[in-house]
Design a protein around this motif. Structure first.
Motif, PDB file in Angstrom:
ATOM      1  N   SER A 166       0.829  -1.218   0.000  1.00  0.00           N
ATOM      2  CA  SER A 166       0.000   0.000   0.000  1.00  0.00           C
ATOM      3  C   SER A 166       0.861   1.265   0.000  1.00  0.00           C
ATOM      4  CB  SER A 166      -0.914  -0.008   1.234  1.00  0.00           C
ATOM      5  OG  SER A 166      -0.097  -0.053   2.386  1.00  0.00           O
ATOM      6  N   LYS A 167       2.185   1.072   0.015  1.00  0.00           N
ATOM      7  CA  LYS A 167       3.076   2.229   0.095  1.00  0.00           C
ATOM      8  C   LYS A 167       3.342   2.823  -1.299  1.00  0.00           C
ATOM      9  CE  LYS A 167       7.306   3.519   2.397  1.00  0.00           C
ATOM     10  NZ  LYS A 167       8.441   3.083   3.182  1.00  0.00           N
ATOM     11  N   HIS A 168       2.941   4.075  -1.462  1.00  0.00           N
ATOM     12  CA  HIS A 168       3.101   4.755  -2.752  1.00  0.00           C
ATOM     13  C   HIS A 168       4.504   5.376  -2.792  1.00  0.00           C
ATOM     14  CE1 HIS A 168       0.916   7.576  -5.839  1.00  0.00           C
ATOM     15  NE2 HIS A 168       1.858   6.842  -6.378  1.00  0.00           N
TER      16      HIS A 168
ATOM     17  N   PRO B 253      17.446  12.539  -0.514  1.00  0.00           N
ATOM     18  CA  PRO B 253      17.687  11.855   0.749  1.00  0.00           C
ATOM     19  C   PRO B 253      17.327  10.369   0.706  1.00  0.00           C
ATOM     20  CG  PRO B 253      15.839  13.384   0.941  1.00  0.00           C
ATOM     21  CD  PRO B 253      16.455  13.611  -0.388  1.00  0.00           C
ATOM     22  N   SER B 254      17.913   9.633   1.622  1.00  0.00           N
ATOM     23  CA  SER B 254      17.692   8.205   1.715  1.00  0.00           C
ATOM     24  C   SER B 254      16.191   7.900   1.765  1.00  0.00           C
ATOM     25  CB  SER B 254      18.377   7.723   3.001  1.00  0.00           C
ATOM     26  OG  SER B 254      18.402   6.353   3.012  1.00  0.00           O
ATOM     27  N   GLY B 255      15.765   6.944   0.940  1.00  0.00           N
ATOM     28  CA  GLY B 255      14.366   6.521   0.947  1.00  0.00           C
ATOM     29  C   GLY B 255      13.462   7.336   0.041  1.00  0.00           C
ATOM     30  N   CYS B 256      14.014   8.305  -0.703  1.00  0.00           N
ATOM     31  CA  CYS B 256      13.150   9.148  -1.553  1.00  0.00           C
ATOM     32  C   CYS B 256      12.724   8.444  -2.836  1.00  0.00           C
ATOM     33  CB  CYS B 256      13.830  10.476  -1.876  1.00  0.00           C
ATOM     34  SG  CYS B 256      15.223  10.309  -3.006  1.00  0.00           S
ATOM     35  N   GLY B 257      13.371   7.296  -3.146  1.00  0.00           N
ATOM     36  CA  GLY B 257      12.908   6.517  -4.304  1.00  0.00           C
ATOM     37  C   GLY B 257      13.863   6.463  -5.479  1.00  0.00           C
ATOM     38  N   LYS B 258      15.112   6.912  -5.281  1.00  0.00           N
ATOM     39  CA  LYS B 258      16.075   6.939  -6.392  1.00  0.00           C
ATOM     40  C   LYS B 258      16.308   5.541  -6.982  1.00  0.00           C
ATOM     41  CE  LYS B 258      19.303   8.522  -3.644  1.00  0.00           C
ATOM     42  NZ  LYS B 258      18.576   8.582  -2.379  1.00  0.00           N
ATOM     43  N   SER B 259      16.619   4.580  -6.101  1.00  0.00           N
ATOM     44  CA  SER B 259      16.920   3.228  -6.600  1.00  0.00           C
ATOM     45  C   SER B 259      15.678   2.581  -7.188  1.00  0.00           C
ATOM     46  CB  SER B 259      17.451   2.339  -5.472  1.00  0.00           C
ATOM     47  OG  SER B 259      18.668   2.833  -5.029  1.00  0.00           O
ATOM     48  N   THR B 260      14.528   2.835  -6.573  1.00  0.00           N
ATOM     49  CA  THR B 260      13.280   2.266  -7.101  1.00  0.00           C
ATOM     50  C   THR B 260      13.056   2.766  -8.528  1.00  0.00           C
ATOM     51  OG1 THR B 260      12.359   2.207  -4.872  1.00  0.00           O
ATOM     52  CG2 THR B 260      10.786   2.083  -6.700  1.00  0.00           C
ATOM     53  N   LEU B 261      13.325   4.042  -8.747  1.00  0.00           N
ATOM     54  CA  LEU B 261      13.159   4.623 -10.083  1.00  0.00           C
ATOM     55  C   LEU B 261      14.150   3.978 -11.056  1.00  0.00           C
ATOM     56  CD1 LEU B 261      11.838   6.744 -11.904  1.00  0.00           C
ATOM     57  CD2 LEU B 261      13.539   8.390 -11.125  1.00  0.00           C
TER      58      LEU B 261
ATOM     59  N   THR C  52      23.570   8.820  -6.954  1.00  0.00           N
ATOM     60  CA  THR C  52      24.718   9.070  -6.076  1.00  0.00           C
ATOM     61  C   THR C  52      24.313   9.881  -4.851  1.00  0.00           C
ATOM     62  OG1 THR C  52      26.964   9.983  -5.940  1.00  0.00           O
ATOM     63  CG2 THR C  52      25.463  11.116  -7.429  1.00  0.00           C
ATOM     64  N   HIS C  53      24.994   9.552  -3.744  1.00  0.00           N
ATOM     65  CA  HIS C  53      24.827  10.333  -2.509  1.00  0.00           C
ATOM     66  C   HIS C  53      25.905  11.387  -2.405  1.00  0.00           C
ATOM     67  CE1 HIS C  53      22.406   6.960  -0.674  1.00  0.00           C
ATOM     68  NE2 HIS C  53      21.683   8.035  -0.518  1.00  0.00           N
ATOM     69  N   ASN C  54      26.848  11.314  -3.332  1.00  0.00           N
ATOM     70  CA  ASN C  54      28.029  12.155  -3.248  1.00  0.00           C
ATOM     71  C   ASN C  54      27.819  13.406  -4.114  1.00  0.00           C
ATOM     72  OD1 ASN C  54      30.571  13.301  -3.851  1.00  0.00           O
ATOM     73  ND2 ASN C  54      31.603  11.348  -3.466  1.00  0.00           N
TER      74      ASN C  54
END
Ligand SMILES: Nc1ncnc2c1ncn2[C@@H]1O[C@H](COP(=O)(O)OP(=O)(O)OP(=O)(O)O)[C@@H](O)[C@H]1O
Length: 248
Positions: A16-18, A38-46, A200-202
Motif C-alpha cells: 500500500s506504500k506509494h 535523501p535516503s528513501g526518496c525513491g532513487k533506486s526504485t526509479l 549518487t549520494h556524493n
C-alpha cells in the motif's frame, strides 16, 4: 525515432506504500543524469524500474510509462531480456559472476545470441580501460580482481551488449578514492556513446560527472535542471538544504 529514455506519469507502489508519485522525466541522450535526494526518496526504485527489476517483487505495482526508443518497456509482450540488453545496469557492489574474466563478458553476449569472440571481449575490456591490467589473466576468476577492477568489469559486461542506456546505482560507494576517480573518468568517456543515469549520494561526484541533475524528495521530482544550475542556483529551499548537507 529517438532512443531517449523518459517516464510519463510513472507511479510505483510496494503493497500500500506509494513510493514513486507521478514521475515525468526525460534523460538526454549521450549525457549523464544524476539522481540525488535523501535516503528513501525513491532513487533506486526509479532506476530499477528502467530495466524491469521489480518484476520479481511480488507486491510491486507499476503504472505509467517508461519509454525507450518510443516503446513502453511495460507494454505486454515485450521481452525483458531485450530490455536489459538495451538498458544495462551496474550495481552498488560489483557483482561479477563466479566465472573467469572472459566468461563474465561472454555470458551476456551468448545469452543475447551475439558474437562472443575474443576480439569482442577485448574491445569491451579496452573500453573500460581494463584490458592492459587483465589481458594475461583472462581465464582467472573475476573475483580475484580488486573492487575497482571488478566494478569496471561489470561496466564492461554492460557495455559489451552495446546498450542505449547504462544505469549506475551508486557505483563508487564501495570504492577507494583512486578507484572512484577511475570510474568517474570512465563515465566521462562512456557518455560519448551511451546515455548514463547515475544514483549518487556524493554531491561532489554529481557535480563532477553529471550534465543534468534530478533532485527527488518523498517519491517526487522536486527539481531538475542543468547540474550547474541545481547546485549554484536551486529554486527550492529544500533542494538548497539537501545539497548543502543539512539533511540526507
Ligand atoms: N522491495 C521493496 N518492498 C517494499 N518497500 C520497498 C522495496 N524497495 C524499496 N522500498 C521502499 O521504497 C522507498 C524508496 O526506496 P529506495 O531504495 O528507492 O530509496 P533511495 O532513495 O534509493 O534510498 P537510499 O538512498 O537509501 O538507497 C523506501 O521507503 C523503501 O523502504
Amino acid at each position: 525515432m529517438t532512443n531517449n529514455l523518459y517516464t510519463k506519469d510513472l507511479n510505483i507502489w510496494f503493497g500500500s506504500k506509494h513510493v514513486l508519485k507521478g514521475i515525468d522525466i526525460e534523460f538526454p541522450e549521450k549525457k549523464v543524469t544524476a539522481l540525488i535526494g535523501p535516503s528513501g526518496c525513491g532513487k533506486s526504485t526509479l532506476l530499477r524500474s528502467f530495466n524491469r527489476m521489480h518484476d520479481l517483487v511480488p507486491d510491486a505495482r507499476i503504472e505509467g510509462t517508461v519509454s525507450i526508443d518510443g516503446q513502453n518497456i511495460y507494454e505486454k509482450g515485450i521481452s525483458v531480456t531485450d530490455i536489459r540488453k538495451r538498458i544495462g545496469m551496474v550495481f552498488q557492489k560489483a557483482n561479477p559472476f563466479p566465472k573467469s574474466i572472459q566468461e563474465n563478458i561472454a555470458y551476456g553476449l551468448k545469452l543475447n545470441n551475439l558474437d562472443a569472440s575474443p576480439a569482442v571481449i577485448q574491445k569491451a575490456l579496452e573500453e573500460v580501460y581494463l584490458w592492459d591490467e587483465v589481458k594475461d589473466d583472462l581465464k582467472k576468476p573475476a573475483t580475484r580482481l580488486s573492487g575497482g577492477q571488478q566494478q569496471r568489469l561489470c561496466i564492461a559486461r554492460a557495455v559489451a551488449l552495446r546498450p542505449d542506456v547504462i544505469l549506475m546505482d551508486e557505483p563508487c560507494s564501495a570504492l577507494d578514492p583512486v578507484s572512484t576517480l577511475k570510474i568517474e573518468e570512465l563515465i566521462h568517456q562512456l557518455k560519448e556513446q551511451y546515455t548514463i543515469v547515475i544514483v549518487t549520494h556524493n554531491m561532489q561526484q554529481a557535480q563532477r560527472v553529471a550534465d543534468k541533475t534530478i533532485f527527488m524528495y518523498l517519491g517526487e521530482v522536486k527539481e531538475e535542471g542543468a547540474t550547474y544550475d541545481i547546485f549554484n542556483n536551486p529554486q527550492h529551499e529544500i533542494t538548497k538544504n539537501y545539497i548543502s548537507g543539512h539533511f540526507g
